[in-house]
Write a protein that holds these residues in place. Structure first.
Motif, PDB file in Angstrom:
ATOM      1  N   THR A  76      47.266  39.557  34.818  1.00  0.00           N
ATOM      2  CA  THR A  76      46.334  39.365  35.500  1.00  0.00           C
ATOM      3  C   THR A  76      45.220  38.678  34.835  1.00  0.00           C
ATOM      4  OG1 THR A  76      46.573  41.193  37.509  1.00  0.00           O
ATOM      5  CG2 THR A  76      44.771  40.471  36.910  1.00  0.00           C
ATOM      6  N   ASP A  77      44.443  38.049  35.345  1.00  0.00           N
ATOM      7  CA  ASP A  77      43.314  37.532  34.477  1.00  0.00           C
ATOM      8  C   ASP A  77      42.486  38.369  34.621  1.00  0.00           C
ATOM      9  OD1 ASP A  77      44.869  34.576  33.988  1.00  0.00           O
ATOM     10  OD2 ASP A  77      44.488  33.791  35.870  1.00  0.00           O
ATOM     11  N   LEU A  78      41.677  37.926  33.672  1.00  0.00           N
ATOM     12  CA  LEU A  78      40.395  39.344  33.935  1.00  0.00           C
ATOM     13  C   LEU A  78      39.566  38.941  34.985  1.00  0.00           C
ATOM     14  CD1 LEU A  78      39.624  41.773  32.306  1.00  0.00           C
ATOM     15  CD2 LEU A  78      37.840  40.009  30.993  1.00  0.00           C
ATOM     16  N   TYR A  79      39.532  37.916  35.092  1.00  0.00           N
ATOM     17  CA  TYR A  79      37.807  37.406  36.356  1.00  0.00           C
ATOM     18  C   TYR A  79      38.794  38.149  37.830  1.00  0.00           C
ATOM     19  CZ  TYR A  79      40.312  32.952  38.750  1.00  0.00           C
ATOM     20  OH  TYR A  79      40.865  32.181  39.136  1.00  0.00           O
ATOM     21  N   GLU A  80      40.278  38.118  37.593  1.00  0.00           N
ATOM     22  CA  GLU A  80      40.227  39.082  39.131  1.00  0.00           C
ATOM     23  C   GLU A  80      38.929  40.758  38.959  1.00  0.00           C
ATOM     24  OE1 GLU A  80      41.951  36.763  40.413  1.00  0.00           O
ATOM     25  OE2 GLU A  80      42.751  36.071  39.671  1.00  0.00           O
ATOM     26  N   LEU A  81      39.488  41.237  37.873  1.00  0.00           N
ATOM     27  CA  LEU A  81      38.805  41.958  37.827  1.00  0.00           C
ATOM     28  C   LEU A  81      36.894  42.229  37.500  1.00  0.00           C
ATOM     29  CD1 LEU A  81      41.235  44.862  35.825  1.00  0.00           C
ATOM     30  CD2 LEU A  81      40.933  44.260  37.934  1.00  0.00           C
ATOM     31  N   THR A  82      36.484  41.400  37.026  1.00  0.00           N
ATOM     32  CA  THR A  82      34.735  41.113  36.611  1.00  0.00           C
ATOM     33  C   THR A  82      34.529  40.984  38.069  1.00  0.00           C
ATOM     34  OG1 THR A  82      35.142  39.320  36.052  1.00  0.00           O
ATOM     35  CG2 THR A  82      35.098  40.862  34.452  1.00  0.00           C
ATOM     36  N   MET A  83      35.346  40.160  39.527  1.00  0.00           N
ATOM     37  CA  MET A  83      34.828  40.178  40.884  1.00  0.00           C
ATOM     38  C   MET A  83      35.233  40.875  41.526  1.00  0.00           C
ATOM     39  SD  MET A  83      36.855  36.083  41.809  1.00  0.00           S
ATOM     40  CE  MET A  83      38.005  35.842  40.861  1.00  0.00           C
ATOM     41  N   VAL A  85      42.657  40.065  46.054  1.00  0.00           N
ATOM     42  CA  VAL A  85      42.072  38.915  45.481  1.00  0.00           C
ATOM     43  C   VAL A  85      42.921  39.408  43.851  1.00  0.00           C
ATOM     44  CG1 VAL A  85      39.709  40.145  43.630  1.00  0.00           C
ATOM     45  CG2 VAL A  85      40.125  37.711  44.265  1.00  0.00           C
ATOM     46  N   LEU A 115      27.989  41.201  35.851  1.00  0.00           N
ATOM     47  CA  LEU A 115      27.270  41.092  34.900  1.00  0.00           C
ATOM     48  C   LEU A 115      26.746  40.053  33.482  1.00  0.00           C
ATOM     49  CD1 LEU A 115      31.033  39.146  34.970  1.00  0.00           C
ATOM     50  CD2 LEU A 115      30.936  41.277  34.583  1.00  0.00           C
ATOM     51  N   SER A 144      42.508  34.613  29.189  1.00  0.00           N
ATOM     52  CA  SER A 144      41.609  34.897  30.669  1.00  0.00           C
ATOM     53  C   SER A 144      42.783  36.080  31.003  1.00  0.00           C
ATOM     54  CB  SER A 144      42.275  34.412  31.648  1.00  0.00           C
ATOM     55  OG  SER A 144      43.865  33.773  31.746  1.00  0.00           O
ATOM     56  N   ASN A 145      43.792  36.045  29.989  1.00  0.00           N
ATOM     57  CA  ASN A 145      45.005  37.802  30.497  1.00  0.00           C
ATOM     58  C   ASN A 145      45.105  39.233  29.856  1.00  0.00           C
ATOM     59  OD1 ASN A 145      48.180  38.879  29.733  1.00  0.00           O
ATOM     60  ND2 ASN A 145      48.531  37.293  31.518  1.00  0.00           N
ATOM     61  N   ILE A 146      45.529  40.017  30.867  1.00  0.00           N
ATOM     62  CA  ILE A 146      44.479  41.486  29.927  1.00  0.00           C
ATOM     63  C   ILE A 146      45.739  41.305  29.046  1.00  0.00           C
ATOM     64  CG2 ILE A 146      43.539  43.214  30.944  1.00  0.00           C
ATOM     65  CD1 ILE A 146      43.101  42.177  33.223  1.00  0.00           C
ATOM     66  N   ARG A 170      48.783  31.964  35.508  1.00  0.00           N
ATOM     67  CA  ARG A 170      49.312  31.395  36.749  1.00  0.00           C
ATOM     68  C   ARG A 170      50.234  30.720  37.157  1.00  0.00           C
ATOM     69  NH1 ARG A 170      43.130  30.715  39.854  1.00  0.00           N
ATOM     70  NH2 ARG A 170      43.720  32.872  38.640  1.00  0.00           N
ATOM     71  N   VAL A 212      38.321  36.548  28.254  1.00  0.00           N
ATOM     72  CA  VAL A 212      37.652  36.536  29.064  1.00  0.00           C
ATOM     73  C   VAL A 212      37.632  36.269  30.692  1.00  0.00           C
ATOM     74  CG1 VAL A 212      36.004  35.905  26.680  1.00  0.00           C
ATOM     75  CG2 VAL A 212      37.532  33.909  28.809  1.00  0.00           C
ATOM     76  N   GLY A 213      36.606  35.477  31.242  1.00  0.00           N
ATOM     77  CA  GLY A 213      36.755  35.482  32.857  1.00  0.00           C
ATOM     78  C   GLY A 213      35.333  36.237  33.526  1.00  0.00           C
ATOM     79  N   THR A 214      34.945  35.248  34.781  1.00  0.00           N
ATOM     80  CA  THR A 214      34.300  35.091  35.569  1.00  0.00           C
ATOM     81  C   THR A 214      34.424  35.701  37.001  1.00  0.00           C
ATOM     82  OG1 THR A 214      32.946  33.509  35.081  1.00  0.00           O
ATOM     83  CG2 THR A 214      32.498  35.366  33.576  1.00  0.00           C
ATOM     84  N   SER A 215      34.537  34.541  36.794  1.00  0.00           N
ATOM     85  CA  SER A 215      34.764  34.460  38.878  1.00  0.00           C
ATOM     86  C   SER A 215      35.439  32.987  39.217  1.00  0.00           C
ATOM     87  CB  SER A 215      33.363  34.404  39.303  1.00  0.00           C
ATOM     88  OG  SER A 215      32.073  33.749  39.291  1.00  0.00           O
ATOM     89  N   PHE A 221      35.341  34.323  45.598  1.00  0.00           N
ATOM     90  CA  PHE A 221      33.835  35.075  45.064  1.00  0.00           C
ATOM     91  C   PHE A 221      33.215  34.153  45.847  1.00  0.00           C
ATOM     92  CE2 PHE A 221      30.212  37.140  42.957  1.00  0.00           C
ATOM     93  CZ  PHE A 221      30.655  38.216  42.744  1.00  0.00           C
ATOM     94  N   GLU A 271      46.161  37.730  42.693  1.00  0.00           N
ATOM     95  CA  GLU A 271      46.799  36.059  42.150  1.00  0.00           C
ATOM     96  C   GLU A 271      47.536  36.160  41.544  1.00  0.00           C
ATOM     97  OE1 GLU A 271      42.765  34.104  41.546  1.00  0.00           O
ATOM     98  OE2 GLU A 271      43.635  32.182  42.318  1.00  0.00           O
TER      99      GLU A 271
END
Lengths: 445, 445
Positions: free
Chosen positions: A7-14, A118, B217, B179-181, B156, B192-195, B199, A121
């Protein structure tokens, strides 16, 4: 092993940010679609959803996962506790595996809260983008082969785990066998294979090598005849195996010319039942060109498992509708000019004429919770709804095993191809075969 | 889980046939090389060997594997018993991970009996063909970025397990984060990753979304500003986050124009330290074109993880030498015109001038067991041997963990690039940068 960290980290931060803001439990609809097909492709073939269902069953955060996430210093205890309990409790509808798709076909629809939906994804897209890329080109190869059998043999050209999924996608679009042993075990796909050039080179003479192979595998085996001189090899092979030799394999050079020469030679030698298999960088274009050659089957590797220059399908997973502050559902869309999304939850139909041939794909808005209006169709038109509910509030409705899913998907694929104009049967380039229309009015065309 | 069934069936049918014929224990050398680079590529980057070592450690046939193979009705009990005891006891030398390669570079050399070596073909090629395809294009992207940081974010777009390997290959060629956990967990690569746009769309207003993200964040986060109107979004974001906002991300449209406008706006608003990150179908060509734009970092997905139209490297695994009836070693090669192999076990050197710049890759025959002759070099020339022994008679000599292997490979890659002519630094197309020569005479050129 869980699948949740693919999973991409941003899914969790979102998710965490939405939880803190109080919007994480808003009801949402996410849809998967592609904006376009690769140039020249007339249709795509939707596969991978049978793997998605298994992956979602394993989509939970175990202690090891939570420990890793905690180590990132990004997530609070409340959120980590939520993840530890995470189970998908939403619903998922999708096109049937093996079905065709076109630009904007809403191949998957996920109805869930934001935080439930989300987070899926990345994993959903990874599987669908990979598997559908393989089946989309594989279907063309199958058509180009015009009924001659195909073997998937591309494992060495892709990631070792992707190789197994490639064999699965290929089986759905009509490849009869794979070289990959794990694919045979996991998915029940017939596995085949006899020998490589290394085997011939290992022996002091080609005759020794052929004798060893035939002693071990029987005269029905397929003998590789292009290590040294093809004519000489065919003569030697028939001498050893006899006229009932199963097949010879050609893996280099001008395959059409070689096949014609070998066929004549085999017939002269009385080995009229011995088949000719061709391998060597084949794709749907080469296979089509070889239609007139006396080739009885094809082994296809690189060009299949790399998606024929299009290794990723281009599916995206977009929020198309969500609950607003007042509890009503609001269609939403990104506005950016080059990546605009069509807002709103959708339903989809294949529209067919009286002759059973597909004429359109019809996409209609369908707000969640709303009744499905009956479509008013002009005489002679019929429609086939494309969405099937696979997960209903967390419960998977598809209880088939993988082997049965693959068989069913193969039937779905064959039936969907049979609805198309015969112009697709060459497997070659052209325009997208069906228009996708966003209004029921178009059905009257 | 064992890795032994990630194998083409014919490896096993060849082994059994060779055992029955008494040739399975002939000493052999197999080499991995590619016949060509994709058009325009000036070099390739060799990665994956660090994963091969782990896979070989798991390459054994457990009871479940043997049961499956027995069910195929192809193998006798003697052979299945042999497989149950199989451990690789041969030797493996390879170019260092991160090293460059060219057409015919013998990047891996396996010295083993036929049955010990042939069975590894599929798995070794799967890993190397995948991983090296990613690093080969990723290295170009790194050069095109001219020092600006790069994030790998393609998960993805590829098979879920391949995604993790992609992050690894990208890290070796200089991508600073993924981005891959799971890649973060398995390989220690910063994640890394934010939104995403979803979102922003979840909230009743863009301001609500930005506030939620920044609350969760911190102001140092990266805010996605192209969901609706970029200018409006930047104004809102700075209003909420303040002048210390970490970054804004642009993910659509004309990135250069948008970056210039956003930079000017941010500076006007006093957010002079706020960075601009660009994402959206970037590759080495687009990144190069964007050199003049005020972009501080790039996120790269599809074009990286699909190998930039070349998702498989084209490595093959060929028998080049084997023991003959009389116990002497015999160089062997397939003769076919379009797929000829260079017979004989080889050693390889990078040849450097007095200035430390590489001028050739030198490939010399090296029969197994023979002493390595000292190379006689003209004044001002030096050589760097390219093979390192990684497995010696079954014993792995590389005891580093994956994280340390990746760090070392990154250093190897940087050093190898530093030996090349500056013309590669753009990361753009051109001729293969180093000639590969098959005779020591060429060193004197």
């Amino acid at each position: 092993m869980t699948k949740s960290l693919y999973t991409d980290l941003y899914e969790l931060t979102m998710m965490q940010a939405a939880r803190r803001a109080g919007t994480a439990d808003r009801r949402c609809t996410f849809e998967v679609f592609t904006r376009s097909l690769p140039e020249g492709r007339r249709y795509g073939v939707f596969t991978g959803i049978g793997r998605v269902l298994d992956a979602l069953a394993d989509f939970r955060f175990d202690e090891r996962d939570i420990d890793h996430l905690a180590s990132l210093d990004l997530f609070d205890d409340d959120f980590l506790a939520f993840l530890a309990d995470y189970r998908f409790t939403g619903s998922l509808s999708a096109y049937r595996e093996g079905e065709l798709f076109f630009p904007n076909s809403p191949v998957v629809r996920v109805d869930a809260t934001f935080e439930q939906g989300v987070v899926l994804e990345t994993l959903i897209l990874s599987i669908l983008n990979h598997d559908s890329a393989i089946s989309s080109v594989g279907s063309r190869m199958k058509l180009a082969a015009a009924g001659r059998p195909l073997i998937e043999m591309g494992s060495r050209r892709v990631h070792e785990e992707a190789a197994v999924a490639c064999a699965r996608s290929a089986a759905i679009v009509g490849f009869g066998a794979t070289s990959n042993i794990e694919a045979g075990r996991r998915y029940g796909i017939p596995t085949v294979g006899t020998s490589a050039h290394a085997f011939t080179l290992l022996f002091d003479s080609e005759a020794d090598a052929f004798r060893a192979q035939i002693d071990s595998l029987g005269a029905g085996t397929s003998v590789l005849v292009d290590t040294y001189d093809i004519r000489e090899a065919v003569r030697t092979a028939v001498e050893i195996a006899g006229r009932d030799m199963g097949a010879v394999r050609l893996d280099s050079g001008d395959l059409a010319a070689a096949a014609r020469e070998v066929r004549a030679q085999l017939d002269e030698l009385g080995a009229t039942g011995t088949q000719i298999t061709a391998t060597s960088d084949l794709d749907e274009y080469r296979v089509f060109e070889l239609r007139e050659a006396p080739i009885d089957g094809y082994g296809i590797g690189t060009r299949l498992v790399t998606g024929g220059d299009h290794p990723a399908q281009g599916f995206v997973y977009k929020l198309v509708e969500r609950e607003g502050e007042d509890g009503t559902m609001v269609p939403v869309a990104k506005k950016s000019a080059d990546k605009a999304t069509i807002a709103g939850r959708k339903r989809a139909y294949r529209v067919l004429g009286a002759d059973g041939r597909a004429t359109h794909e019809l996409i209609l808005p369908h707000q969640s919770g709303a009744e499905e209006d009956t479509l008013i169709l002009p005489p002679g038109k019929q429609v086939r709804p494309l969405h099937v509910t696979l997960i209903d509030q967390g419960r998977c409705l598809d209880e088939l095993g993988q082997q049965e899913r693959i068989q069913r998907a193969r039937q779905v694929h064959d039936a969907a191809i049979a609805e198309l104009d015969d112009s697709v049967l060459s497997g070659q380039d052209g325009e997208v075969i069906l228009p996708v229309v966003l209004s029921a009015d178009a059905v009257t065309d």
